[in-house]
Design a protein around this motif. Structure first.
Motif, PDB file in Angstrom:
ATOM      1  N   ALA A 141      47.056  21.889  66.848  1.00 35.22           N
ATOM      2  CA  ALA A 141      46.441  22.868  65.941  1.00 35.22           C
ATOM      3  C   ALA A 141      45.162  23.441  66.554  1.00 35.22           C
ATOM      4  N   ALA A 142      44.376  22.596  67.185  1.00 34.60           N
ATOM      5  CA  ALA A 142      43.158  23.075  67.840  1.00 34.60           C
ATOM      6  C   ALA A 142      43.493  24.003  69.000  1.00 34.60           C
ATOM      7  N   LEU A 143      44.598  23.714  69.710  1.00 33.88           N
ATOM      8  CA  LEU A 143      45.006  24.586  70.806  1.00 33.88           C
ATOM      9  C   LEU A 143      45.414  25.957  70.291  1.00 33.88           C
ATOM     10  N   VAL A 144      46.162  25.976  69.177  1.00 31.43           N
ATOM     11  CA  VAL A 144      46.564  27.258  68.581  1.00 31.43           C
ATOM     12  C   VAL A 144      45.342  28.031  68.106  1.00 31.43           C
ATOM     13  N   ALA A 145      44.382  27.332  67.517  1.00 33.86           N
ATOM     14  CA  ALA A 145      43.164  28.003  67.050  1.00 33.86           C
ATOM     15  C   ALA A 145      42.377  28.575  68.220  1.00 33.86           C
ATOM     16  N   LEU A 146      42.311  27.831  69.321  1.00 31.00           N
ATOM     17  CA  LEU A 146      41.617  28.325  70.506  1.00 31.00           C
ATOM     18  C   LEU A 146      42.283  29.584  71.046  1.00 31.00           C
ATOM     19  N   ALA A 147      43.614  29.592  71.086  1.00 31.82           N
ATOM     20  CA  ALA A 147      44.323  30.774  71.573  1.00 31.82           C
ATOM     21  C   ALA A 147      44.033  31.983  70.697  1.00 31.82           C
ATOM     22  N   GLY A 148      43.992  31.767  69.360  1.00 32.45           N
ATOM     23  CA  GLY A 148      43.683  32.879  68.461  1.00 32.45           C
ATOM     24  C   GLY A 148      42.265  33.389  68.632  1.00 32.45           C
ATOM     25  N   TYR A 149      41.310  32.493  68.812  1.00 29.46           N
ATOM     26  CA  TYR A 149      39.926  32.899  68.978  1.00 29.46           C
ATOM     27  C   TYR A 149      39.730  33.674  70.285  1.00 29.46           C
ATOM     28  N   LEU A 150      40.392  33.217  71.372  1.00 28.35           N
ATOM     29  CA  LEU A 150      40.305  33.939  72.635  1.00 28.35           C
ATOM     30  C   LEU A 150      40.912  35.340  72.514  1.00 28.35           C
ATOM     31  N   SER A 198      28.570  34.523  87.228  1.00 33.86           N
ATOM     32  CA  SER A 198      28.493  33.131  86.806  1.00 33.86           C
ATOM     33  C   SER A 198      28.951  32.988  85.355  1.00 33.86           C
ATOM     34  N   PRO A 199      29.319  31.775  84.927  1.00 35.41           N
ATOM     35  CA  PRO A 199      29.723  31.573  83.529  1.00 35.41           C
ATOM     36  C   PRO A 199      28.627  31.963  82.530  1.00 35.41           C
ATOM     37  N   ASP A 200      27.364  31.705  82.854  1.00 33.58           N
ATOM     38  CA  ASP A 200      26.289  32.071  81.925  1.00 33.58           C
ATOM     39  C   ASP A 200      26.233  33.585  81.723  1.00 33.58           C
ATOM     40  N   GLU A 201      26.420  34.339  82.797  1.00 32.02           N
ATOM     41  CA  GLU A 201      26.405  35.796  82.678  1.00 32.02           C
ATOM     42  C   GLU A 201      27.580  36.288  81.843  1.00 32.02           C
ATOM     43  N   ILE A 202      28.752  35.691  82.046  1.00 39.54           N
ATOM     44  CA  ILE A 202      29.924  36.116  81.268  1.00 39.54           C
ATOM     45  C   ILE A 202      29.741  35.773  79.796  1.00 39.54           C
ATOM     46  N   VAL A 203      29.236  34.582  79.511  1.00 39.69           N
ATOM     47  CA  VAL A 203      29.033  34.186  78.113  1.00 39.69           C
ATOM     48  C   VAL A 203      28.006  35.090  77.439  1.00 39.69           C
ATOM     49  N   HIS A 248      29.443  29.533  70.357  1.00 40.63           N
ATOM     50  CA  HIS A 248      30.870  29.654  70.057  1.00 40.63           C
ATOM     51  C   HIS A 248      31.618  30.269  71.245  1.00 40.63           C
ATOM     52  N   VAL A 249      31.004  31.293  71.853  1.00 42.12           N
ATOM     53  CA  VAL A 249      31.654  31.933  72.993  1.00 42.12           C
ATOM     54  C   VAL A 249      31.765  30.966  74.183  1.00 42.12           C
ATOM     55  N   ARG A 250      30.689  30.195  74.410  1.00 44.45           N
ATOM     56  CA  ARG A 250      30.717  29.244  75.521  1.00 44.45           C
ATOM     57  C   ARG A 250      31.789  28.194  75.314  1.00 44.45           C
ATOM     58  N   PHE A 251      31.905  27.692  74.105  1.00 46.89           N
ATOM     59  CA  PHE A 251      32.929  26.675  73.842  1.00 46.89           C
ATOM     60  C   PHE A 251      34.329  27.263  74.006  1.00 46.89           C
ATOM     61  N   ALA A 252      34.467  28.532  73.569  1.00 42.81           N
ATOM     62  CA  ALA A 252      35.793  29.142  73.672  1.00 42.81           C
ATOM     63  C   ALA A 252      36.200  29.357  75.126  1.00 42.81           C
ATOM     64  N   LEU A 253      35.265  29.786  75.959  1.00 46.67           N
ATOM     65  CA  LEU A 253      35.605  30.105  77.343  1.00 46.67           C
ATOM     66  C   LEU A 253      35.511  28.914  78.285  1.00 46.67           C
ATOM     67  N   TYR A 254      34.609  27.980  78.052  1.00 50.79           N
ATOM     68  CA  TYR A 254      34.377  26.873  78.992  1.00 50.79           C
ATOM     69  C   TYR A 254      34.230  25.527  78.286  1.00 50.79           C
TER      70      TYR A 254
END
Length: 399
Positions: free
Chosen positions: A380-389, A348-353, A366-372
């Protein structure tokens, strides 16, 4: 030592063979044979009803002037040979003008009448002979009620004391069976109900017959049909035979009011629909795709994965589809991180987070927002998300 070599003469290359551009006879045949087949089928479907139908002449069914199989010209001529005058009329006014005590009025199922016209005919002098499903029977033959409208038309015995029927013997009767009024004579029963009824009312003899096949040219020579038709129609010196007009008067109700939608459709429409269905089916079989086994084909060019990713990214950017791009990045990151965390594909997403936060030391929010999380608001926010992932994946891999 110098050796002299003889130059080898080069044979000129043969001229390239010219390929004709005009289609050949075989090619034209292969292209047009399907169209020709469809055309032949359509023509055959159009000729079938013409060939199987009987040749048409002027007149209608149960018409003394109609010489086709379903007309009654043979009966009219036989009556004439026995000095019975057959007067063919196509309007109620003419029928009333010619009716008298020495005449009998013949009304068949083909006679188109309105209730007003039926009332006028019921008051006319002379006898009445009603053949087939005549409309407004309650007016023309009061007391006779249809009981069975689907009685099989076949050879039947009279089973009655009516002189005209007993002298004729078996006849081709049926169609409609009736409930006869008191004092009436019923013959040729079907299911216990007579298909021929005769009674006298107000000094007039009224005869009702359920079907008129015994009077047709097709059936007149069978069984005792001719004798019965002559005995019923020849009771008076003159027979007034009412037929439908060639063109009904506008505004006049020419039916019984019980017509169905199918009865209002012209007969040729049925064949046209059948032909159309056959033609469409043939074209569908001819042009339909025949799915065979999957065949692997070599691509004309090799497209590198990086170019495919870049092209898709440009499409996302052109359409400003940041939500789709973020969803693709997050799904790919989850697919790569999940097995490295030791989780199954059904986690489940909770287990992965939770597992990702423990492995990387990042905050769970932060992890939950990044993944889901939600879609980025801008590029710019899209580029930042890609870098964080990408950073999360590296931390998971290195831990």
């Amino acid at each position: 030592m110098i050796t002299q070599t003889t130059p080898v003469s080069q044979t000129p290359a043969p001229a390239e063979r010219s390929v004709p551009t005009s289609p050949s006879a075989g090619g034209l045949w292969r292209r047009l044979r399907g169209i020709l087949l469809v055309g032949l089928l359509v023509v055959a479907a159009a000729l079938v009803p013409v060939l199987v139908s009987s040749p048409g002449t002027e007149g209608h069914e149960a018409d003394p002037a109609d010489a086709t199989l379903y007309g009654s010209k043979a009966l009219a001529e036989a009556l004439g040979d026995h000095r019975i005058t057959v007067e063919r009329v196509d309007s109620v006014s003419d029928a009333l003008a010619r009716s008298g005590t020495d005449s009998q009025l013949l009304i068949t199922y083909a006679s188109l009448l309105s209730r007003h016209e039926a009332t006028r005919l019921a008051a006319a002098p002379g006898d009445r002979l009603l053949v087939g499903a005549v409309p407004y029977l309650d007016v023309l033959a009061s007391g006779v009620t249809p009981k069975d409208r689907g009685a099989r038309v076949r050879s039947r015995e009279p089973d009655c004391a009516l002189r005209e029927a007993t002298r004729a013997g078996s006849a081709f009767m049926g169609g409609m069976a009736y409930t006869a009024p008191a004092g009436a004579t019923g013959c040729y029963p079907a299911g216990g109900k007579p298909t021929l009824v005769r009674y006298v009312t107000n000094g007039h003899t009224v005869t009702v017959v359920g079907d008129g096949s015994f009077m047709s040219n097709l059936r007149l020579a069978e069984d005792g049909n001719a004798a019965l038709a002559m005995n019923l129609a020849g009771t008076k010196p003159r027979l007034i035979w009412l037929v439908p007009p060639a063109e009904p008067e506008p505004g006049v109700n020419t039916g019984s009011g019980d017509e169905s939608l199918g009865s209002l459709i012209p007969p040729g429409v049925d064949w046209a629909v059948v032909q159309l269905i056959v033609a469409v089916g043939v074209v569908a079989l001819w042009r339909g795709r025949r799915l065979g086994p999957v065949v692997a084909e070599r691509l004309p060019v090799v497209v590198r994965a990086a170019e495919t990713v870049e092209g898709r990214g440009r499409l996302y950017r052109a359409r400003r589809a940041r939500d789709r791009a973020a969803l693709a990045l997050r799904a790919a990151a989850v697919d790569r991180v999940t097995p490295r965390l030791g989780l199954s594909r059904t986690a489940s997403p909770d287990e992965i987070v939770a597992a990702t936060a423990v492995r990387t030391g990042e905050e769970m929010e932060h992890v939950r927002f990044a993944l889901y999380g939600t879609a980025p608001a801008d590029d710019a926010a899209l580029v930042a998300l890609a870098g964080y992932l990408d950073a999360i994946e590296r931390q998971v891999s290195d831990s």
